[in-house]
Design a protein around this motif. Structure first.
Motif, mmCIF file in Angstrom:
data_model
loop_
_atom_site.group_PDB
_atom_site.id
_atom_site.type_symbol
_atom_site.label_atom_id
_atom_site.label_comp_id
_atom_site.label_asym_id
_atom_site.label_seq_id
_atom_site.Cartn_x
_atom_site.Cartn_y
_atom_site.Cartn_z
ATOM 1 N N PHE A 177 -11.433 8.963 -3.589
ATOM 2 C CA PHE A 177 -12.134 7.788 -3.368
ATOM 3 C C PHE A 177 -11.761 6.590 -4.094
ATOM 4 O O PHE A 177 -11.812 5.541 -3.844
ATOM 5 C CB PHE A 177 -13.528 8.479 -3.973
ATOM 6 N N THR A 178 -10.910 6.881 -5.355
ATOM 7 C CA THR A 178 -10.426 5.751 -5.944
ATOM 8 C C THR A 178 -9.259 5.056 -5.228
ATOM 9 O O THR A 178 -9.542 3.866 -5.213
ATOM 10 C CB THR A 178 -10.013 6.270 -7.376
ATOM 11 N N ARG A 179 -8.436 5.747 -4.554
ATOM 12 C CA ARG A 179 -7.441 5.247 -3.921
ATOM 13 C C ARG A 179 -7.968 4.454 -2.669
ATOM 14 O O ARG A 179 -7.387 3.276 -2.292
ATOM 15 C CB ARG A 179 -6.402 6.449 -3.405
ATOM 16 N N ASN A 180 -8.954 4.937 -2.125
ATOM 17 C CA ASN A 180 -9.595 4.198 -0.969
ATOM 18 C C ASN A 180 -10.250 2.971 -1.240
ATOM 19 O O ASN A 180 -10.304 2.045 -0.458
ATOM 20 C CB ASN A 180 -10.335 5.275 -0.189
ATOM 21 N N LEU A 181 -10.869 2.934 -2.703
ATOM 22 C CA LEU A 181 -11.550 1.770 -3.129
ATOM 23 C C LEU A 181 -10.442 0.888 -3.255
ATOM 24 O O LEU A 181 -10.608 -0.452 -2.692
ATOM 25 C CB LEU A 181 -12.052 2.214 -4.263
ATOM 26 N N ARG A 182 -9.268 1.125 -3.605
ATOM 27 C CA ARG A 182 -8.219 0.122 -3.840
ATOM 28 C C ARG A 182 -7.794 -0.622 -2.605
ATOM 29 O O ARG A 182 -7.702 -1.623 -2.296
ATOM 30 C CB ARG A 182 -6.822 0.782 -4.552
ATOM 31 N N ALA A 183 -7.795 0.228 -1.606
ATOM 32 C CA ALA A 183 -7.429 -0.239 -0.160
ATOM 33 C C ALA A 183 -8.609 -1.109 0.249
ATOM 34 O O ALA A 183 -8.213 -2.214 0.847
ATOM 35 C CB ALA A 183 -7.329 0.709 0.641
ATOM 36 N N ASP A 184 -9.689 -0.839 0.290
ATOM 37 C CA ASP A 184 -10.927 -1.690 0.684
ATOM 38 C C ASP A 184 -10.874 -2.874 -0.173
ATOM 39 O O ASP A 184 -11.443 -4.010 0.608
ATOM 40 C CB ASP A 184 -12.165 -0.608 0.509
ATOM 41 N N LEU A 185 -10.634 -2.823 -1.510
ATOM 42 C CA LEU A 185 -10.934 -4.168 -2.127
ATOM 43 C C LEU A 185 -9.829 -5.000 -2.157
ATOM 44 O O LEU A 185 -9.925 -5.866 -2.994
ATOM 45 C CB LEU A 185 -11.534 -3.488 -3.589
#
Length: 264
Positions: free
Chosen positions: A172-180
């Motif tokens: 989830f942390t990694r995907n947040l980085r991608a989204d943000l």
């Protein structure tokens, strides 16, 4: 001299699970650094005690107490809506609330324990993030710091659902980085190894003897060690994002792969 992102001005920091362990130590360190701290947890009396301590040491109105069950979307919305103006814009969210329950193999595990770990470690984390994140994006400033675990990286017997919830935190942390990307919002996952807090006492349902045995003969990490990792990640210059920090005590390392040898 480089000016760090945390030293430019007083920030508002929200820490979940702040009534003990990593959360309490992290809240204390941010207060020591001169920042406003929202302490969120279910145990209101512990939060009030922490507020009194920190207000006495660092000045009145350093801390805002938020009695909160992170698994309740309604409660989160109500509490965020009640924040006073000076605490309303959260600059740093530390998603620390979480727990492990039981150490039985999967076929013997208590399903209620699994449900509670999923609700707290996964649902609580994503609810808090989703409710805080839009304001950060609108202001183009903020930092989400998630408390994961090496259990999300390495499997061990009895770690079944707990390890899976921490693997969620990692991804989830990694995907947040991608989204943000492009929003200036930073995201970090802190992944502690063996650390002596109330963690094992909770895991073993208050059995102090079992909890003590986990740390016997070791020199484990402390809550303060984890708080220092959080502070270090938060204090990096704005253009630096610490994706993850994995830390273990020197007395801990990766285990060998298990092999079941056929007898006879």
């Amino acid at each position: 001299m480089t000016t760090t992102s945390m030293s430019k001005k007083v920030k508002t920091v929200m820490v979940t699970g702040a009534s003990s362990g990593f959360g309490l130590a992290t809240a204390r360190r941010f207060a020591e650094k001169g920042h406003r701290v929202i302490v969120a947890a279910r145990r209101k009396e512990r939060l009030e005690s922490l507020k009194q301590e920190l207000d006495d040491e660092f000045g009145a109105d350093t801390v805002f107490v938020m009695p909160l069950d992170v698994t309740s979307e309604t409660q989160i919305e109500e509490m965020l809506g009640s924040l006073p103006e000076e605490f309303a814009e959260v600059d740093v969210l530390v998603n620390n609330a979480g727990l492990a329950l039981g150490l039985e193999p999967a076929h013997e595990a208590n399903l209620d324990d699994w449900h509670r770990m999923v609700d707290t470690n996964i649902k609580g984390l994503y609810l808090m993030t989703r409710k805080i994140l839009p304001g950060m994006v609108e202001r183009r400033h903020g930092h989400i710091i998630n408390i994961g675990s090496i259990a999300g990286n390495y499997a061990y017997p009895g770690g079944n659902a707990y390890g899976a919830t921490k693997a969620f935190v990692k991804q989830f942390t990694r995907n947040l980085r991608a989204d943000l990307l492009g929003t200036q919002i930073r995201v970090t996952n802190i992944e502690p190894g063996l650390a002596e807090t109330e963690f094992s006492l909770v895991r073993f349902n208050g059995d102090q003897g079992k909890a003590d045995d986990v740390y016997k003969g070791t020199d484990p990490l402390t809550a303060g060690d984890i708080a220092e990792a959080v502070i270090w990640a938060a204090e990096q210059p704005q253009h630096v994002n610490i994706n993850s920090i994995e830390l273990m005590p020197t007395s801990q390392a990766w285990a060998a792969l298990a092999i079941d040898k056929i007898q006879g």
